[in-house]
Design a protein around this motif. Structure first.
Motif, PDB file in Angstrom:
ATOM      1  N   ASP A 142      -7.648 -16.075   5.230  1.00 14.52           N
ATOM      2  CA  ASP A 142      -8.850 -16.782   4.801  1.00 14.52           C
ATOM      3  C   ASP A 142      -8.483 -18.053   4.037  1.00 14.52           C
ATOM      4  N   MET A 147      -5.378 -10.445   4.923  1.00 11.60           N
ATOM      5  CA  MET A 147      -6.671 -11.042   5.242  1.00 11.60           C
ATOM      6  C   MET A 147      -7.026 -12.146   4.248  1.00 11.60           C
ATOM      7  N   ALA A 148      -6.716 -11.926   2.979  1.00  9.00           N
ATOM      8  CA  ALA A 148      -6.974 -12.972   1.984  1.00  9.00           C
ATOM      9  C   ALA A 148      -6.121 -14.206   2.274  1.00  9.00           C
ATOM     10  N   GLN A 189      -5.351  -6.021   3.054  1.00  5.81           N
ATOM     11  CA  GLN A 189      -6.235  -6.876   2.262  1.00  5.81           C
ATOM     12  C   GLN A 189      -5.530  -8.167   1.856  1.00  5.81           C
ATOM     13  N   ALA A 190      -4.250  -8.064   1.509  1.00  7.66           N
ATOM     14  CA  ALA A 190      -3.498  -9.261   1.127  1.00  7.66           C
ATOM     15  C   ALA A 190      -3.352 -10.203   2.313  1.00  7.66           C
ATOM     16  N   ARG A 205       0.847  -1.186   0.000  1.00 10.71           N
ATOM     17  CA  ARG A 205       0.000   0.000   0.000  1.00 10.71           C
ATOM     18  C   ARG A 205       0.883   1.236   0.000  1.00 10.71           C
ATOM     19  N   SER A 249      -0.177  -4.700   2.125  1.00 13.79           N
ATOM     20  CA  SER A 249      -1.550  -4.272   2.383  1.00 13.79           C
ATOM     21  C   SER A 249      -2.276  -5.243   3.303  1.00 13.79           C
TER      22      SER A 249
END
Length: 226
Positions: A154, A150-151, A147-148, A139, A145
């Motif tokens: 998951d 969290m993915a 988001q990466a 970022r 980031s």
């Protein structure tokens, strides 16, 4: 009183190929496993050592709860309970890191695969994935980031559930909560998802994300098993 013991594929030769066995007993987990050993001696010896303790590479869940997080062999077992036995990789699990990579390749969207995740290690109740550093995932400011991360958390949960169940099956994320403790810059992240509860229809996991030997982020995930 009757309980059901789910037998993993790696141990079914000890019970003539049965996926589960019914045990008529009462009391605690120790009593159930003692009855298992009385009726199926070879299976019993695979689960407990000469002192009657659970073998190191065997995990036992009572109605989805890891017995080691409860009272161990003294865990109460109610009538109708379901006991699930999961040997770890070292104990002979049939699901390998290579199998995990195949699950990644076959069941995830292109943008998830573009993260470059690889499966480092799997066990009876966990999976460790490597998220390689890439400037494309950074970022503003140069840190990886959220988001990466969290993915990756998951995805690691899916592989952990697949390892525990011996293969991939339909499932979906119900909840994912993450906390970020320090920025990640220029190093890979090891993402370890460890199941805290594996039930018939739900799975729960704790995910640790370590970069450069230091905890960078954590997540908790909840999955519905379809």
């Amino acid at each position: 009183m009757s309980v059901t013991v789910l037998v993993p594929s790696a141990l079914r030769t000890e019970v003539a190929g049965a996926k589960s066995v019914a045990v008529d007993t009462a009391g605690d987990l120790g009593a159930v496993l003692a009855e298992v050993e009385r009726r199926w001696p070879r299976l019993g010896r695979r689960l407990r050592d000469e002192q009657g303790q659970l073998r190191r590479f065997v995990n036992v869940y009572v109605d989805g709860e890891d017995c080691r997080g409860l009272a161990g062999l003294a865990t109460p077992v109610a009538d109708g309970a379901e006991i699930q036995v999961l040997p770890s990789v070292a104990g002979g699990s049939e699901f390998s890191a290579a199998d995990g990579d195949k699950v990644l390749a076959a069941n995830f969207a292109d943008w998830v695969r573009d993260l470059g995740l690889t499966v480092e290690e799997v066990g009876a109740d966990y999976a460790t994935l490597r998220l390689p550093w890439s400037g494309r995932l950074a970022r503003e400011g140069g840190a990886l980031s959220g988001q990466a991360l969290m993915a990756a958390a998951d995805t690691a949960t899916v592989i952990a559930i697949s390892s525990a169940k011996g293969g991939f099956g339909p499932m979906t994320t119900v909840q994912l909560n993450a906390t970020f403790q320090r920025p990640v810059v220029g190093v890979d992240v090891l993402v370890t998802a460890r199941l805290t509860k594996l039930g018939r229809s739900m799975a729960f996991a704790q995910v640790d994300m370590v970069a450069g030997g230091v905890l960078a982020a954590q997540a908790t995930t909840v999955y519905a098993l379809l």
